[in-house]
Enzyme design. Structure first.
Site, mmCIF file in Angstrom:
data_model
loop_
_atom_site.group_PDB
_atom_site.id
_atom_site.type_symbol
_atom_site.label_atom_id
_atom_site.label_comp_id
_atom_site.label_asym_id
_atom_site.label_seq_id
_atom_site.Cartn_x
_atom_site.Cartn_y
_atom_site.Cartn_z
ATOM 1 N N HIS A 201 0.821 -1.219 0.000
ATOM 2 C CA HIS A 201 0.000 0.000 0.000
ATOM 3 C C HIS A 201 0.839 1.246 0.000
ATOM 4 O O HIS A 201 0.557 2.207 -0.702
ATOM 5 C CB HIS A 201 -0.868 0.043 1.258
ATOM 6 C CG HIS A 201 -1.897 -0.996 1.268
ATOM 7 N ND1 HIS A 201 -2.127 -1.793 2.331
ATOM 8 C CD2 HIS A 201 -2.732 -1.386 0.305
ATOM 9 C CE1 HIS A 201 -3.085 -2.628 2.027
ATOM 10 N NE2 HIS A 201 -3.462 -2.407 0.811
ATOM 11 N N GLU A 443 5.401 -14.998 -24.511
ATOM 12 C CA GLU A 443 6.111 -15.110 -23.239
ATOM 13 C C GLU A 443 6.451 -16.564 -22.886
ATOM 14 O O GLU A 443 6.989 -16.842 -21.821
ATOM 15 C CB GLU A 443 5.313 -14.433 -22.116
ATOM 16 C CG GLU A 443 3.857 -14.838 -22.025
ATOM 17 C CD GLU A 443 3.081 -14.018 -20.996
ATOM 18 O OE1 GLU A 443 3.689 -13.331 -20.169
ATOM 19 O OE2 GLU A 443 1.838 -14.094 -21.012
ATOM 20 N N ASP A 467 8.067 -13.157 -18.149
ATOM 21 C CA ASP A 467 7.850 -14.605 -18.189
ATOM 22 C C ASP A 467 8.768 -15.289 -19.190
ATOM 23 O O ASP A 467 9.246 -16.390 -18.947
ATOM 24 C CB ASP A 467 6.389 -14.923 -18.526
ATOM 25 C CG ASP A 467 5.513 -14.854 -17.290
ATOM 26 O OD1 ASP A 467 5.946 -15.370 -16.242
ATOM 27 O OD2 ASP A 467 4.422 -14.278 -17.365
ATOM 28 N N CYS A 514 6.386 -5.534 -23.356
ATOM 29 C CA CYS A 514 5.760 -4.944 -22.175
ATOM 30 C C CYS A 514 6.311 -5.508 -20.866
ATOM 31 O O CYS A 514 5.793 -5.219 -19.806
ATOM 32 C CB CYS A 514 4.243 -5.109 -22.231
ATOM 33 S SG CYS A 514 3.728 -6.828 -22.265
#
Ligand code: PEP
Ligand code: MG
Length: 592
Positions: A201, A443, A467, A514
């Site tokens: 958070h 990936e 990945d 990405c």
């Protein structure tokens, strides 16, 4: 302001999660956690009273959170923090939490505090086995909610945060969303906490407000006292308690330097990423929450290059409805300032994200029933998401991206379902975009090997190096013990990327990247030289990478790649590339 002169200087290292330098006065948050009394009820007739006490504490906790939410809704509408408060309210209402605690009271004849602690510990045990970093860190939500109930059981109703002075650097073990929401954010210079990772958070809130933050700093609450002068270097992940005047001077300079660079970078953020020899590179932003879109626009993203929709499922005990999906995607695609939105269908897997019986625990979830494999088994779930994406596509340019495709049959089945959904929408007279592009993540190594075939079936490729590296080098991407082997510049990885780009271009489709690699300035020239059309990354780094691209030629990038491809170890490549970048940018990669 108390100066820390008489106390010694301490330098602590953690994880920088929000960049920039803060120099301020430490404000230590010690949550007065209610001491947990544990006792056996002297008489079973007291059980009913104990359950009533627990129920009341639950109710009080909920009212307090609703009150905090009400107070802050107007000022901070749409912020991630408000959503997190909802998550805490949901936890308070969680049937499991209630049932398990009541059962502990009844079966064991123990007091409510003890019974609740046992329930929370059980949650912790379950969460600790979850592979996904983000989710594992979500156990803190259950802890926060639990602490609040315990405080109410002990009759401690007051909030712990008050009287934060000007220029405060907030220090704590961890900060709950309720904590951060009650702070006057404009007074806060920085955050430094013991717990947390990139997706905690504190990190999310800090990045949303662009406040420098370092998390995961051992012993910070023991070393710093309220009133100490403190420096937080969110870029380097360092915290300095009681710096001497010379250190303060140096950091003031660093802060000025950083801010000047950021200002000038931001001023130019909307300029295109075009090389000196006029080669245009598209810049995408990776987002997990819709709240990040404003930052993506501000930092100069041309489009949303990757929206990780699995985050919609986080912390839910029931599946989102098609309508909820639709509203979220509509918000993304119709955002002003971005030209397209790449929505990736959910990459759920193992027992992650939702407490749904369909997601059974697995021995090896990254290689298990994950992403597209899961979607092809849970077709209704998948179709619901696709319907929502297609419906949203009527409101803005949309690209649909399928994760983890490993072979042609999988792709064809995915396309069949996609077309079926389109037909159903047409039949029902529901509008959707006429030019929705359909692409796949590359990936999995097998997808690279058959990239030529796959390229003929889709509109674009997006390479997921996070990945792809993991599966190619057999390195668990979240296991710090083998992280030294996780090498984006491994010759095998570069060759795979090259192969995908070539295959894509032969078929006339765009190829983007990405994975995290795209957001690392040191790799930019290589990625351009390899021929990628779009780089998609964390929005905060876009201005820096755009500036770098504007100062190079595509010709020199290709030359660099040609040279790099003659090396056969990752370290040679790394050394060569860093040296080249350093010479080119005069030891000032930070400035790019
Ligand atoms: C990747 O694998 O590189 C990627 C972008 O997807 P994720 O990190 O969500 O697995
Ligand atoms: Mg991936």
């Amino acid at each position: 302001m108390k100066t820390g002169e008489q106390r010694r200087t301490i330098v602590l290292q953690g994880i920088g999660v929000s960049p920039g330098v803060a120099i301020g006065v430490a404000h230590l948050i010690r949550r007065v956690d209610a001491p947990i009394s544990r006792y056996q009820l002297p008489d079973r007739s007291l059980i009913a009273e104990e359950i009533r006490r627990f129920r009341k504490a639950l109710k009080d906790s909920e009212s307090q959170l609703l009150e905090i939410k009400r107070k802050f809704r107007d000022q901070q509408e749409g912020l991630e923090t408000l959503y997190i408060l909802d998550v805490h309210i949901m936890i308070l209402k969680d049937k499991m939490l209630y049932k398990q605690t009541v059962q502990n009271i009844e079966d064991r004849g123990i007091n409510a505090e003890w019974a609740l602690r046992m329930t929370v510990d059980r949650y912790r045990e379950v969460f600790s086995k979850v592979e996904d970093d983000y989710l594992r860190e979500r156990v803190s939500d259950v802890e926060y909610a639990g602490q609040r109930i315990l405080r109410n059981l002990a009759g401690v109703h007051h909030e712990t945060i008050s009287g934060i002075g000007e220029n405060a650097v907030i220090i704590g073990r961890d900060l709950s969303p309720a904590d951060t929401m009650q702070m006057k954010v404009e007074k806060i210079q920085g955050f430094a906490t013991e717990m947390g990772g990139k997706t905690s958070h504190t990190a999310i809130v800090a990045r949303a407000y662009e406040i420098p933050a370092v998390v995961g700093i051992e012993k910070i609450t023991a070393e710093a006292r309220t009133g100490d002068i403190i420096i937080v270097d969110g870029t380097a992940g360092a915290v300095i308690v009681n710096p001497d005047p010379e250190i303060i001077r140096r950091y003031e300079e660093k802060k000025r330097h950083y801010e000047t660079i950021e200002d000038s970078l931001l001023k130019n953020a909307r300029k295109t990423a075009t090389t000196l020899d006029k080669h245009r590179v598209l810049m995408g932003a990776n987002i997990e929450f819709t709240e990040e879109i404003a930052s993506a626009v501000k930092h100069g993203a041309d489009g949303i290059g990757l929206y990780r929709t699995e985050f919609i499922y986080i912390n839910r005990d029931r599946l989102p409805t098609e309508e909820e999906h639709f509203c979220t995607y509509k918000k993304v695609v119709e955002s002003r300032g971005i030209r397209w939105s790449t929505i990736r269908t959910f990459d759920l897997g193992g027992d992650k994200f939702i407490s749904d019986a369909r997601l059974a625990p697995e021995m090896n979830p990254v290689m298990g029933l994950r992403a597209i494999r899961f979607c092809l088994q849970e077709v209704d779930l998948f179709k619901g998401q696709l319907r929502a994406i297609l419906r949203a596509s009527a409101y803005g340019k949309t690209k649909v991206l399928f994760p983890m495709i490993s072979g042609m049959e999988e792709l064809r089945e995915t396309k069949r379902i996609f077309e079926e959904v389109k037909k159903e929408l047409k039949r029902d007279g529901i509008p959707y975009g006429k030019d929705v592009k359909m692409g796949i993540m590359i990936e999995v190594p097998s997808a690279v090997i058959i990239a030529d075939d796959l390229a003929r079936e889709v509109d674009f490729f997006s390479i997921g190096t996070n990945d792809l590296i993991q599966y190619t080098l057999a390195i668990d991407r979240v296991n710090e013990r083998v992280s030294y082997l996780y090498e984006p510049l491994h010759p095998a990885v570069l060759k795979l990327i090259h192969r995908v780009v070539e295959a894509g271009h032969r078929a006339g489709i765009e190829v983007s990247i990405c994975g995290e690699m795209a957001g690392e300035p040191v790799y930019t020239m290589i990625l351009l030289g390899l021929g990628l059309d779009e780089l998609s990354m964390n929005a905060l780094v876009i201005p820096r990478i755009k500036k770098l691209i504007r100062s190079i030629t595509i010709k020199e990038c290709r030359k660099l790649v040609n040279r790099v491809m003659t090396f056969n170890t990752a370290s040679e490549i790394e050394f060569f590339v860093r040296d080249c970048m350093r010479r080119k940018f005069k030891d000032d990669l930070q400035g790019h």
